[in-house]
Design a protein around this motif. Sequence first.
Motif, PDB file in Angstrom:
ATOM      1  N   SER A  34       4.697  -5.360 -11.621  1.00  0.00           N
ATOM      2  CA  SER A  34       4.175  -6.656 -11.203  1.00  0.00           C
ATOM      3  C   SER A  34       4.608  -6.987  -9.780  1.00  0.00           C
ATOM      4  CB  SER A  34       4.639  -7.752 -12.164  1.00  0.00           C
ATOM      5  OG  SER A  34       4.219  -9.013 -11.723  1.00  0.00           O
ATOM      6  N   ALA A  35       5.894  -6.795  -9.491  1.00  0.00           N
ATOM      7  CA  ALA A  35       6.409  -7.122  -8.159  1.00  0.00           C
ATOM      8  C   ALA A  35       5.814  -6.205  -7.097  1.00  0.00           C
ATOM      9  CB  ALA A  35       7.933  -7.016  -8.157  1.00  0.00           C
ATOM     10  N   ALA A  36       5.769  -4.904  -7.382  1.00  0.00           N
ATOM     11  CA  ALA A  36       5.239  -3.958  -6.405  1.00  0.00           C
ATOM     12  C   ALA A  36       3.743  -4.152  -6.212  1.00  0.00           C
ATOM     13  CB  ALA A  36       5.525  -2.526  -6.861  1.00  0.00           C
ATOM     14  N   HIS A  37       3.063  -4.580  -7.250  1.00  0.00           N
ATOM     15  CA  HIS A  37       1.616  -4.759  -7.167  1.00  0.00           C
ATOM     16  C   HIS A  37       1.245  -5.835  -6.151  1.00  0.00           C
ATOM     17  CE1 HIS A  37      -2.561  -4.826  -8.404  1.00  0.00           C
ATOM     18  NE2 HIS A  37      -2.480  -6.133  -8.557  1.00  0.00           N
TER      19      HIS A  37
ATOM     20  N   ARG B 239      -1.303  -4.741   1.164  1.00  0.00           N
ATOM     21  CA  ARG B 239      -1.534  -3.569   2.009  1.00  0.00           C
ATOM     22  C   ARG B 239      -2.946  -3.013   1.801  1.00  0.00           C
ATOM     23  NH1 ARG B 239       4.211  -1.810  -0.018  1.00  0.00           N
ATOM     24  NH2 ARG B 239       5.551  -2.630   1.649  1.00  0.00           N
ATOM     25  N   GLU B 240      -3.413  -3.052   0.561  1.00  0.00           N
ATOM     26  CA  GLU B 240      -4.750  -2.564   0.276  1.00  0.00           C
ATOM     27  C   GLU B 240      -5.800  -3.410   0.983  1.00  0.00           C
ATOM     28  OE1 GLU B 240      -7.850  -0.358  -0.974  1.00  0.00           O
ATOM     29  OE2 GLU B 240      -5.714   0.133  -1.126  1.00  0.00           O
ATOM     30  N   GLU B 241      -5.587  -4.708   1.039  1.00  0.00           N
ATOM     31  CA  GLU B 241      -6.509  -5.582   1.755  1.00  0.00           C
ATOM     32  C   GLU B 241      -6.526  -5.257   3.247  1.00  0.00           C
ATOM     33  OE1 GLU B 241      -9.322  -8.176   2.786  1.00  0.00           O
ATOM     34  OE2 GLU B 241      -8.778  -7.561   0.748  1.00  0.00           O
ATOM     35  N   ALA B 242      -5.355  -4.939   3.804  1.00  0.00           N
ATOM     36  CA  ALA B 242      -5.297  -4.546   5.215  1.00  0.00           C
ATOM     37  C   ALA B 242      -6.057  -3.240   5.443  1.00  0.00           C
ATOM     38  CB  ALA B 242      -3.837  -4.396   5.661  1.00  0.00           C
ATOM     39  N   ARG B 243      -5.933  -2.297   4.512  1.00  0.00           N
ATOM     40  CA  ARG B 243      -6.670  -1.035   4.640  1.00  0.00           C
ATOM     41  C   ARG B 243      -8.177  -1.269   4.568  1.00  0.00           C
ATOM     42  NH1 ARG B 243      -2.215   1.124   1.588  1.00  0.00           N
ATOM     43  NH2 ARG B 243      -3.262   0.705  -0.385  1.00  0.00           N
TER      44      ARG B 243
ATOM     45  N   GLN C 248     -11.353   6.868   7.899  1.00  0.00           N
ATOM     46  CA  GLN C 248     -10.738   6.916   6.580  1.00  0.00           C
ATOM     47  C   GLN C 248      -9.286   6.455   6.679  1.00  0.00           C
ATOM     48  OE1 GLN C 248     -11.150  10.770   4.758  1.00  0.00           O
ATOM     49  NE2 GLN C 248     -13.200  11.078   5.591  1.00  0.00           N
ATOM     50  N   VAL C 249      -8.723   6.074   5.550  1.00  0.00           N
ATOM     51  CA  VAL C 249      -7.302   5.740   5.487  1.00  0.00           C
ATOM     52  C   VAL C 249      -6.669   6.520   4.339  1.00  0.00           C
ATOM     53  CG1 VAL C 249      -7.539   3.439   6.501  1.00  0.00           C
ATOM     54  CG2 VAL C 249      -7.787   3.725   4.033  1.00  0.00           C
ATOM     55  N   MET C 250      -5.358   6.642   4.392  1.00  0.00           N
ATOM     56  CA  MET C 250      -4.642   7.345   3.332  1.00  0.00           C
ATOM     57  C   MET C 250      -4.632   6.521   2.061  1.00  0.00           C
ATOM     58  SD  MET C 250      -1.279   8.611   5.435  1.00  0.00           S
ATOM     59  CE  MET C 250      -1.398   9.527   6.962  1.00  0.00           C
ATOM     60  N   ASP C 251      -4.443   7.195   0.940  1.00  0.00           N
ATOM     61  CA  ASP C 251      -4.214   6.464  -0.298  1.00  0.00           C
ATOM     62  C   ASP C 251      -2.829   5.839  -0.240  1.00  0.00           C
ATOM     63  OD1 ASP C 251      -2.173   8.395  -1.422  1.00  0.00           O
ATOM     64  OD2 ASP C 251      -3.906   9.732  -1.321  1.00  0.00           O
ATOM     65  N   ALA C 252      -2.531   4.955  -1.200  1.00  0.00           N
ATOM     66  CA  ALA C 252      -1.292   4.178  -1.169  1.00  0.00           C
ATOM     67  C   ALA C 252      -0.054   5.064  -1.170  1.00  0.00           C
ATOM     68  CB  ALA C 252      -1.253   3.214  -2.357  1.00  0.00           C
TER      69      ALA C 252
ATOM     70  N   ARG D 146       0.375   8.313  -0.123  1.00  0.00           N
ATOM     71  CA  ARG D 146       0.586   9.022   1.145  1.00  0.00           C
ATOM     72  C   ARG D 146       0.935   8.049   2.270  1.00  0.00           C
ATOM     73  NH1 ARG D 146      -4.098  12.754   2.802  1.00  0.00           N
ATOM     74  NH2 ARG D 146      -5.375  11.035   2.034  1.00  0.00           N
ATOM     75  N   GLU D 147       0.310   6.883   2.259  1.00  0.00           N
ATOM     76  CA  GLU D 147       0.639   5.906   3.296  1.00  0.00           C
ATOM     77  C   GLU D 147       2.079   5.423   3.150  1.00  0.00           C
ATOM     78  OE1 GLU D 147      -0.774   1.499   4.066  1.00  0.00           O
ATOM     79  OE2 GLU D 147      -2.273   2.920   4.809  1.00  0.00           O
ATOM     80  N   ARG D 148       2.569   5.321   1.913  1.00  0.00           N
ATOM     81  CA  ARG D 148       3.963   4.928   1.709  1.00  0.00           C
ATOM     82  C   ARG D 148       4.902   5.939   2.334  1.00  0.00           C
ATOM     83  NH1 ARG D 148       3.958   4.679  -3.480  1.00  0.00           N
ATOM     84  NH2 ARG D 148       4.911   6.711  -3.890  1.00  0.00           N
ATOM     85  N   ARG D 149       4.623   7.215   2.177  1.00  0.00           N
ATOM     86  CA  ARG D 149       5.472   8.243   2.789  1.00  0.00           C
ATOM     87  C   ARG D 149       5.362   8.184   4.307  1.00  0.00           C
ATOM     88  NH1 ARG D 149       2.970  11.674  -0.954  1.00  0.00           N
ATOM     89  NH2 ARG D 149       2.130  12.993   0.714  1.00  0.00           N
ATOM     90  N   PHE D 150       4.162   7.972   4.809  1.00  0.00           N
ATOM     91  CA  PHE D 150       3.960   7.862   6.257  1.00  0.00           C
ATOM     92  C   PHE D 150       4.717   6.658   6.807  1.00  0.00           C
ATOM     93  CE2 PHE D 150       1.435   6.443   9.948  1.00  0.00           C
ATOM     94  CZ  PHE D 150       1.441   7.608  10.700  1.00  0.00           C
ATOM     95  N   ARG D 151       4.631   5.541   6.121  1.00  0.00           N
ATOM     96  CA  ARG D 151       5.319   4.322   6.552  1.00  0.00           C
ATOM     97  C   ARG D 151       6.826   4.496   6.474  1.00  0.00           C
ATOM     98  NH1 ARG D 151       2.799   1.447   3.181  1.00  0.00           N
ATOM     99  NH2 ARG D 151       4.500   1.199   1.692  1.00  0.00           N
ATOM    100  N   ARG D 152       7.284   5.122   5.413  1.00  0.00           N
ATOM    101  CA  ARG D 152       8.719   5.361   5.243  1.00  0.00           C
ATOM    102  C   ARG D 152       9.292   6.180   6.384  1.00  0.00           C
ATOM    103  NH1 ARG D 152      10.965   6.950   0.507  1.00  0.00           N
ATOM    104  NH2 ARG D 152      12.321   8.172   1.873  1.00  0.00           N
ATOM    105  N   HIS D 153       8.546   7.154   6.848  1.00  0.00           N
ATOM    106  CA  HIS D 153       9.021   7.983   7.957  1.00  0.00           C
ATOM    107  C   HIS D 153       9.359   7.098   9.149  1.00  0.00           C
ATOM    108  CE1 HIS D 153       9.214  11.388  10.787  1.00  0.00           C
ATOM    109  NE2 HIS D 153       8.567  10.580  11.623  1.00  0.00           N
ATOM    110  N   TYR D 154       8.488   6.167   9.468  1.00  0.00           N
ATOM    111  CA  TYR D 154       8.713   5.315  10.634  1.00  0.00           C
ATOM    112  C   TYR D 154       9.774   4.257  10.368  1.00  0.00           C
ATOM    113  CZ  TYR D 154       5.218   7.511  13.476  1.00  0.00           C
ATOM    114  OH  TYR D 154       4.533   8.428  14.232  1.00  0.00           O
ATOM    115  N   GLU D 155       9.896   3.805   9.151  1.00  0.00           N
ATOM    116  CA  GLU D 155      10.953   2.839   8.837  1.00  0.00           C
ATOM    117  C   GLU D 155      12.326   3.474   9.030  1.00  0.00           C
ATOM    118  OE1 GLU D 155       8.242   0.395   5.564  1.00  0.00           O
ATOM    119  OE2 GLU D 155       9.762   1.833   4.910  1.00  0.00           O
ATOM    120  N   GLU D 156      12.473   4.706   8.591  1.00  0.00           N
ATOM    121  CA  GLU D 156      13.743   5.405   8.791  1.00  0.00           C
ATOM    122  C   GLU D 156      13.952   5.741  10.264  1.00  0.00           C
ATOM    123  OE1 GLU D 156      13.826   8.743   6.183  1.00  0.00           O
ATOM    124  OE2 GLU D 156      13.924   7.519   4.365  1.00  0.00           O
ATOM    125  N   HIS D 157      12.874   6.088  10.942  1.00  0.00           N
ATOM    126  CA  HIS D 157      12.967   6.373  12.381  1.00  0.00           C
ATOM    127  C   HIS D 157      13.409   5.126  13.143  1.00  0.00           C
ATOM    128  CE1 HIS D 157      11.996   7.891  16.377  1.00  0.00           C
ATOM    129  NE2 HIS D 157      11.253   6.816  16.572  1.00  0.00           N
TER     130      HIS D 157
END
Length: 298
Positions: free
Chosen positions: A16-19, A25-29, A40-44, A46-57
């Motif tokens: 529920s919380a994550a939804h 994010r889905e609305e932004a996509r 095209q955009v990534m599915d949720a 793959r985009e989470r992994r992509f976003r995580r990379h930059y958050e850690e960076h």
Amino acid sequence: MARYASSTQRREWTFSAAHILESMREEARRGYVRHFPGRQVMDAERERRFRRHYEEHIFRWARSEALQLPRYAAATAVMLFKRFCLHNSLWEYDVEVLARACVYVAGKVEENYRAAVRVDAEREGAILAHELVVLEGVRFQAVCHHPYALIAAAFPDFSDWPRVDAALVRTDAALLLSPAALAMVLVGRELGYHHAVWEGHEHERERSFALVEQLMQQAAADDEVANSDGDWKALYSFYLANRNPLLNPNSPESLAQRQTEAAALEQQRQRHREQVRARDRQRAALLTNGDGWGADLK
């Protein structure tokens, strides 16, 4: 923990919380795809992994020897990036510039100013240009409250700060829990689980602990995929191929936009020339209107 909630209930709370966040994010996509139908955009996932990379960076760069921002300021940079991605599609922006702009803005917010040239000398101008983009993207809600100060005050002997960093950077826990609740979860079951702050709030305690545990498990699962050969290169290549075409100066869309802007500028110049000629004709007519006074003005 089983006294208060079943595993099914814990999964329901987490879902529920994550939804809520994922729906934003889905609305932004969807908004990006409507604006650029051919992209095209990534599915949720793959985009989470992509976003995580930059958050850690972002966190590593803010804490690097070049900038040396304190933990809470680095966490603010990450939180600004997370908040930005809730309302905006990463595909519309240059993510490298956006990440550095979050670090720059965080330094200002946390009164640990680092000049844009120090954040990235090669992108100084772009960082300054994106400062307002970041602020608008987070709805000007730039102030972030973290559990660092709460933990340090309530548990002076606490030393596992990398654990706090990991929860803030690698998960969305800080977007879903209050700083106090997250602080109690991060100090662990030995101390935080039985802290007096939970008295009368056992349901919230169960939800908080279950949520963070689930999010950390998800982050660990993402790491297994992200560490596989070629995953990051594939994600970044997909991003470059489908991001805002106007970011590529040689794309057909950029060329068309420059042609449109050049045509609009030429039309403006033509209107100005016509206005000048009209004023000259009017002046000439006044000087030669034959009433006698025009000759004295020549």
